[in-house]
Design an enzyme around this catalytic site. Structure first.
Site, PDB file in Angstrom:
ATOM      1  N   CYS A  45       0.841  -1.214   0.000  1.00  0.00           N
ATOM      2  CA  CYS A  45       0.000   0.000   0.000  1.00  0.00           C
ATOM      3  C   CYS A  45       0.872   1.259   0.000  1.00  0.00           C
ATOM      4  O   CYS A  45       0.536   2.257  -0.646  1.00  0.00           O
ATOM      5  CB  CYS A  45      -0.915   0.024   1.212  1.00  0.00           C
ATOM      6  SG  CYS A  45      -2.059  -1.360   1.284  1.00  0.00           S
TER       7      CYS A  45
HETATM    8  C1  BEZ Z   1       0.519  -4.589   1.892  1.00  0.00           C
HETATM    9  O1  BEZ Z   1       0.080  -3.494   1.532  1.00  0.00           O
HETATM   10  O2  BEZ Z   1       1.686  -4.869   1.775  1.00  0.00           O
HETATM   11  C2  BEZ Z   1      -0.399  -5.625   2.446  1.00  0.00           C
HETATM   12  C3  BEZ Z   1      -1.553  -5.253   3.116  1.00  0.00           C
HETATM   13  C4  BEZ Z   1      -2.376  -6.234   3.655  1.00  0.00           C
HETATM   14  C5  BEZ Z   1      -2.039  -7.553   3.514  1.00  0.00           C
HETATM   15  C6  BEZ Z   1      -0.885  -7.918   2.828  1.00  0.00           C
HETATM   16  C7  BEZ Z   1      -0.068  -6.940   2.282  1.00  0.00           C
END
Ligand code: BEZ
Length: 210
Positions: A45
């Site tokens: 994210c």
């Molecule tokens: C991420 O943004 O890296 C992420 C968010 C939730 C679960 C897995 C990865």
């Protein structure tokens, strides 16, 4: 309930990093991209929000407003923005919706319980000036989205909204396009007086109209 193409994008009022926003009022008669990400302070994210910030001028150039969402608070969004600025070289320059009670996430069916019971998946909704949904995408948490692809689709949507054409596989702006099958040859002659390449009666290729 799932949101389908052609539906009216549901309206909502929510707290964001840029104050309280009522979605339809905020977007007015612009195009908009509403996208969710699973959670603040997560790695993929972080890269996505940095990328959207870097692409903001490209969205602006197309008259598209961008708004993000996660189920975290405004305070978390603000704290995380500093990390995004540090690690991605740019802070989010668009509003991020805080949806801790999941009101908007549920309205837009962004939580897929068999994937994760509480976090939003990576949803994308492209909404037209008349508030109809023109594109939906759903990506898993483990895969960051390609925002160049979203810009590419917007180019196609904006072109095909104004001309009787469709865009072929892997098309990018400037490439040849396809005359829609609903247009008779007689009608096509009026719109494309310079002619077209008729590869099949149903496959008529023409230069991109300006
Ligand atoms: C991420 O943004 O890296 C992420 C968010 C939730 C679960 C897995 C990865």
């Amino acid at each position: 309930m799932a949101i389908r193409l052609g539906d009216t994008a549901p309206d909502f009022t929510a707290d964001t990093t840029e104050g309280t926003i009522t979605f339809h009022e905020w977007k007015r008669d612009s195009w908009a991209v509403l996208f969710s990400h699973p959670a603040d302070y997560t790695p993929v994210c972080t890269t996505e929000l940095g990328q959207v910030a870097k692409s903001k001028a490209d969205f602006d150039a197309r008259g598209v407003k961008v708004i993000g969402l996660s189920v975290d608070s405004v305070e978390d969004h603000q704290g995380w923005s500093a990390d995004i600025a540090d690690t991605q070289g740019i802070a989010p320059n668009f509003p991020m919706i805080a949806d801790p009670d999941r009101t908007v996430a549920e309205l837009y069916d962004m939580i897929h319980p068999n994937a994760d019971n509480t976090l939003t998946v990576r949803s994308v909704f492209v909404v037209a000036p008349d508030n109809t949904v023109k594109l939906t995408l759903t990506y898993p948490a483990s895969t960051g989205r390609n925002f160049d692809e979203i810009l590419r689709v917007i180019d196609s949507l904006q072109l095909t909204a104004n001309h009787k054409v469709a865009t072929p596989a892997n098309w990018t702006s400037g490439d040849n396009v396809i005359i829609v099958p609903a247009l008779s040859d007689e009608e096509a002659n009026e719109k494309f007086p310079n002619g077209w390449d008729e590869q099949r009666p149903y496959l008529r290729v023409v230069a991109q109209p300006s």
